[in-house]
Design a protein around this motif. Structure first.
Motif, PDB file in Angstrom:
ATOM      1  N   ARG A   1       0.609  -1.311   0.033  1.00  0.00           N
ATOM      2  CA  ARG A   1      -0.159  -0.043  -0.096  1.00  0.00           C
ATOM      3  C   ARG A   1       0.841   1.212   0.085  1.00  0.00           C
ATOM      4  O   ARG A   1       0.410   2.209  -0.376  1.00  0.00           O
ATOM      5  N   HIS A   2       1.923   1.191   0.557  1.00  0.00           N
ATOM      6  CA  HIS A   2       2.892   2.366   0.361  1.00  0.00           C
ATOM      7  C   HIS A   2       3.374   2.760  -0.911  1.00  0.00           C
ATOM      8  O   HIS A   2       3.797   3.785  -1.108  1.00  0.00           O
ATOM      9  N   ASP A   3       3.112   1.717  -1.957  1.00  0.00           N
ATOM     10  CA  ASP A   3       3.511   1.993  -3.340  1.00  0.00           C
ATOM     11  C   ASP A   3       2.325   2.324  -4.092  1.00  0.00           C
ATOM     12  O   ASP A   3       2.332   2.252  -5.389  1.00  0.00           O
ATOM     13  N   LEU A   4       1.206   2.915  -3.614  1.00  0.00           N
ATOM     14  CA  LEU A   4       0.063   3.279  -4.200  1.00  0.00           C
ATOM     15  C   LEU A   4      -0.532   4.662  -3.857  1.00  0.00           C
ATOM     16  O   LEU A   4       0.083   5.047  -2.921  1.00  0.00           O
ATOM     17  N   VAL A   5      -0.788   5.121  -5.029  1.00  0.00           N
ATOM     18  CA  VAL A   5      -1.411   6.525  -5.023  1.00  0.00           C
ATOM     19  C   VAL A   5      -2.832   6.414  -4.392  1.00  0.00           C
ATOM     20  O   VAL A   5      -3.691   5.851  -4.963  1.00  0.00           O
ATOM     21  N   LEU A   6      -2.896   6.792  -2.925  1.00  0.00           N
ATOM     22  CA  LEU A   6      -4.014   6.570  -2.422  1.00  0.00           C
ATOM     23  C   LEU A   6      -4.814   7.861  -2.351  1.00  0.00           C
ATOM     24  O   LEU A   6      -4.548   8.760  -1.847  1.00  0.00           O
ATOM     25  N   THR A   7      -6.191   7.733  -2.569  1.00  0.00           N
ATOM     26  CA  THR A   7      -7.293   8.759  -2.178  1.00  0.00           C
ATOM     27  C   THR A   7      -7.540   8.385  -0.666  1.00  0.00           C
ATOM     28  O   THR A   7      -7.580   7.632  -0.046  1.00  0.00           O
ATOM     29  N   GLU A   8      -8.140   9.638  -0.125  1.00  0.00           N
ATOM     30  CA  GLU A   8      -8.837   9.514   1.124  1.00  0.00           C
ATOM     31  C   GLU A   8      -9.755   8.220   1.342  1.00  0.00           C
ATOM     32  O   GLU A   8      -9.787   7.469   2.328  1.00  0.00           O
TER      33      GLU A   8
ATOM     34  N   ALA B   1     -10.026   5.405  -0.691  1.00  0.00           N
ATOM     35  CA  ALA B   1      -9.125   4.283  -0.890  1.00  0.00           C
ATOM     36  C   ALA B   1      -8.414   4.015   0.581  1.00  0.00           C
ATOM     37  O   ALA B   1      -8.404   2.737   0.957  1.00  0.00           O
ATOM     38  N   GLN B   2      -8.039   4.959   1.166  1.00  0.00           N
ATOM     39  CA  GLN B   2      -7.355   4.666   2.546  1.00  0.00           C
ATOM     40  C   GLN B   2      -8.347   4.194   3.651  1.00  0.00           C
ATOM     41  O   GLN B   2      -8.066   3.142   4.216  1.00  0.00           O
ATOM     42  N   ASP B   3      -9.665   4.611   3.486  1.00  0.00           N
ATOM     43  CA  ASP B   3     -10.548   4.068   4.405  1.00  0.00           C
ATOM     44  C   ASP B   3     -11.046   2.610   4.074  1.00  0.00           C
ATOM     45  O   ASP B   3     -11.179   1.787   4.935  1.00  0.00           O
ATOM     46  N   TRP B   4     -11.008   2.429   2.800  1.00  0.00           N
ATOM     47  CA  TRP B   4     -11.400   1.004   2.365  1.00  0.00           C
ATOM     48  C   TRP B   4     -10.370   0.088   2.874  1.00  0.00           C
ATOM     49  O   TRP B   4     -10.439  -1.001   3.219  1.00  0.00           O
ATOM     50  N   LEU B   5      -9.079   0.372   2.751  1.00  0.00           N
ATOM     51  CA  LEU B   5      -8.000  -0.401   2.993  1.00  0.00           C
ATOM     52  C   LEU B   5      -7.745  -0.591   4.472  1.00  0.00           C
ATOM     53  O   LEU B   5      -7.453  -1.735   4.957  1.00  0.00           O
ATOM     54  N   HIS B   6      -8.447   0.344   5.133  1.00  0.00           N
ATOM     55  CA  HIS B   6      -8.182   0.357   6.853  1.00  0.00           C
ATOM     56  C   HIS B   6      -9.484  -0.450   6.930  1.00  0.00           C
ATOM     57  O   HIS B   6      -9.177  -1.328   8.075  1.00  0.00           O
ATOM     58  N   GLY B   7     -10.302  -0.671   6.543  1.00  0.00           N
ATOM     59  CA  GLY B   7     -11.592  -1.744   6.742  1.00  0.00           C
ATOM     60  C   GLY B   7     -11.031  -2.830   6.400  1.00  0.00           C
ATOM     61  O   GLY B   7     -11.202  -3.987   7.061  1.00  0.00           O
ATOM     62  N   LEU B   8     -10.173  -3.113   5.269  1.00  0.00           N
ATOM     63  CA  LEU B   8      -9.671  -4.483   5.016  1.00  0.00           C
ATOM     64  C   LEU B   8      -8.646  -4.811   6.174  1.00  0.00           C
ATOM     65  O   LEU B   8      -9.044  -6.021   6.461  1.00  0.00           O
ATOM     66  N   ILE B   9      -7.946  -4.052   6.830  1.00  0.00           N
ATOM     67  CA  ILE B   9      -7.022  -4.418   7.933  1.00  0.00           C
ATOM     68  C   ILE B   9      -7.818  -5.121   8.943  1.00  0.00           C
ATOM     69  O   ILE B   9      -7.517  -6.025   9.568  1.00  0.00           O
TER      70      ILE B   9
ATOM     71  N   HIS C   1     -15.110  -4.737   0.472  1.00  0.00           N
ATOM     72  CA  HIS C   1     -14.203  -3.623   0.706  1.00  0.00           C
ATOM     73  C   HIS C   1     -12.938  -3.676  -0.159  1.00  0.00           C
ATOM     74  O   HIS C   1     -12.581  -2.566  -0.642  1.00  0.00           O
ATOM     75  N   LEU C   2     -12.520  -5.047  -0.685  1.00  0.00           N
ATOM     76  CA  LEU C   2     -11.524  -5.084  -1.741  1.00  0.00           C
ATOM     77  C   LEU C   2     -12.093  -4.404  -2.930  1.00  0.00           C
ATOM     78  O   LEU C   2     -11.264  -3.565  -3.646  1.00  0.00           O
ATOM     79  N   SER C   3     -13.229  -4.715  -3.437  1.00  0.00           N
ATOM     80  CA  SER C   3     -13.747  -3.976  -4.380  1.00  0.00           C
ATOM     81  C   SER C   3     -13.845  -2.814  -4.645  1.00  0.00           C
ATOM     82  O   SER C   3     -13.535  -1.929  -5.814  1.00  0.00           O
ATOM     83  N   LEU C   4     -14.318  -1.973  -3.407  1.00  0.00           N
ATOM     84  CA  LEU C   4     -14.446  -0.637  -3.462  1.00  0.00           C
ATOM     85  C   LEU C   4     -13.035   0.006  -3.300  1.00  0.00           C
ATOM     86  O   LEU C   4     -12.921   1.167  -4.004  1.00  0.00           O
ATOM     87  N   ALA C   5     -12.065  -0.549  -2.663  1.00  0.00           N
ATOM     88  CA  ALA C   5     -10.835  -0.068  -2.493  1.00  0.00           C
ATOM     89  C   ALA C   5     -10.114   0.027  -4.031  1.00  0.00           C
ATOM     90  O   ALA C   5      -9.612   0.985  -4.492  1.00  0.00           O
ATOM     91  N   LEU C   6     -10.264  -1.029  -4.786  1.00  0.00           N
ATOM     92  CA  LEU C   6      -9.887  -1.158  -6.072  1.00  0.00           C
ATOM     93  C   LEU C   6     -10.590   0.045  -7.037  1.00  0.00           C
ATOM     94  O   LEU C   6      -9.796   0.678  -7.938  1.00  0.00           O
ATOM     95  N   ALA C   7     -11.717   0.325  -6.655  1.00  0.00           N
ATOM     96  CA  ALA C   7     -12.518   1.260  -7.575  1.00  0.00           C
ATOM     97  C   ALA C   7     -11.918   2.609  -7.162  1.00  0.00           C
ATOM     98  O   ALA C   7     -11.767   3.559  -8.171  1.00  0.00           O
ATOM     99  N   GLU C   8     -11.674   2.805  -6.163  1.00  0.00           N
ATOM    100  CA  GLU C   8     -10.726   4.281  -5.829  1.00  0.00           C
ATOM    101  C   GLU C   8      -9.440   4.386  -6.337  1.00  0.00           C
ATOM    102  O   GLU C   8      -8.981   5.424  -6.475  1.00  0.00           O
ATOM    103  N   LEU C   9      -8.724   2.969  -6.317  1.00  0.00           N
ATOM    104  CA  LEU C   9      -7.341   3.071  -6.395  1.00  0.00           C
ATOM    105  C   LEU C   9      -7.264   3.612  -8.221  1.00  0.00           C
ATOM    106  O   LEU C   9      -6.098   4.158  -8.408  1.00  0.00           O
ATOM    107  N   GLY C  10      -8.135   3.013  -8.983  1.00  0.00           N
ATOM    108  CA  GLY C  10      -7.996   3.168 -10.557  1.00  0.00           C
ATOM    109  C   GLY C  10      -6.916   2.512 -11.053  1.00  0.00           C
ATOM    110  O   GLY C  10      -6.054   1.726 -10.446  1.00  0.00           O
ATOM    111  N   GLU C  11      -6.846   2.689 -12.382  1.00  0.00           N
ATOM    112  CA  GLU C  11      -5.639   1.849 -13.159  1.00  0.00           C
ATOM    113  C   GLU C  11      -4.164   2.557 -12.874  1.00  0.00           C
ATOM    114  O   GLU C  11      -3.601   1.795 -13.134  1.00  0.00           O
TER     115      GLU C  11
END
Length: 249
Positions: A179-186, A188-196, A215-225
């Motif tokens: 996750r530290h190598d990802l460009v995270l929106t706010e 996306a950070q929330d969804w990843l925190h939910g995953l944790i 949670h994973l699908s919504l995080a991916l939607a926020e992360l983008g390509e």
């Protein structure tokens, strides 16, 4: 006329699940949601199916269709129960003819059946289905075959769900590892925190497994390509998307 047993899934729970799917997708038309109206909910979810994330990034559309089919199946069951109750009140089993409220001819007319005798057959079918009682040896064999087929399908579905969850869990763990190598929106950070938080539950309860995938699908939607800043992160994103689509293969 109340059913003999509580249905495996309550109508209110299915409708609530449909609502949450659209709520999580930030459906812009959600203020039009027909709260408490099952038929209205079916019409709404059909009309606003495209408000959910596309299938490339989320299983929400597939889940919505599955839920709609469950709702229609449950409504059919409830309608059959009520029709059987009305028929038995119109012509109570074992009652004298003078105690009948409607004749078979009148009932056939109301139900749009070809003959009065078809009313008795309808009532017989409804009663047998409601009480799971075969009407003839042939019906008994058919019912047994259907139950065996349902059991086999259920075994397959459970195994598919287990494999799907295993892949989703592994993909989520890998994604969190980069996750530290990802460009995270706010968001996306929330969804990843939910995953944790979900991954801290070991093992997950069955009702939590869909939440992990959501949670994973919504995080991916926020992360983008273009969210990956390293080859490892790009690979993790690709494998996460692949894991979410695994069940349909």
């Amino acid at each position: 006329m109340a059913p003999d047993v509580e249905p495996a899934e309550r109508l209110s729970d299915l409708l609530a699940h449909l609502y949450h799917l659209h709520e999580n997708a930030q459906d812009p038309h959600l203020e039009l949601w027909p709260d408490g109206d099952a038929i209205g909910v079916l019409a709404y979810t059909r009309a606003h199916h495209s408000a959910l994330p596309p299938e490339q990034v989320s299983p929400a559309r597939r889940e919505q269709i599955r839920l709609r089919l469950k709702v229609t199946g449950l409504l059919y069951s409830l309608i059959d129960t009520e029709q059987l109750g009305a028929l038995d009140q119109a012509r109570p089993p074992g009652a004298r003819r003078s105690e009948h409220l409607l004749t078979l001819t009148e009932l056939a007319d109301v139900l749009v059946l070809d003959t009065p005798g078809a009313v008795s057959k309808r009532r017989d079918r409804l009663y047998a289905a409601r009480h799971h009682r075969p009407r003839t040896p042939w019906h008994g064999r058919q019912l047994m075959a259907e139950r065996e087929a349902q059991t086999r399908r259920r075994v397959v579905e459970v195994e598919q769900a287990r494999r799907h969850h295993s892949r989703v869990r592994a993909a989520a763990q890998e994604l969190l590892g980069v996750r530290h190598d990802l460009v995270l929106t706010e968001d996306a950070q929330d969804w990843l925190h939910g995953l944790i938080q979900l991954l801290e539950e070991d093992p997950l309860r069955p009702d939590q497994m869909p939440s992990l995938a959501a949670h994973l699908s919504l995080a991916l939607a926020e992360l983008g390509e273009d969210a990956a800043r390293s080859p490892a992160a790009a690979g993790a994103l690709a494998r996460a998307r692949e894991a979410l689509s695994y069940r349909d293969r």
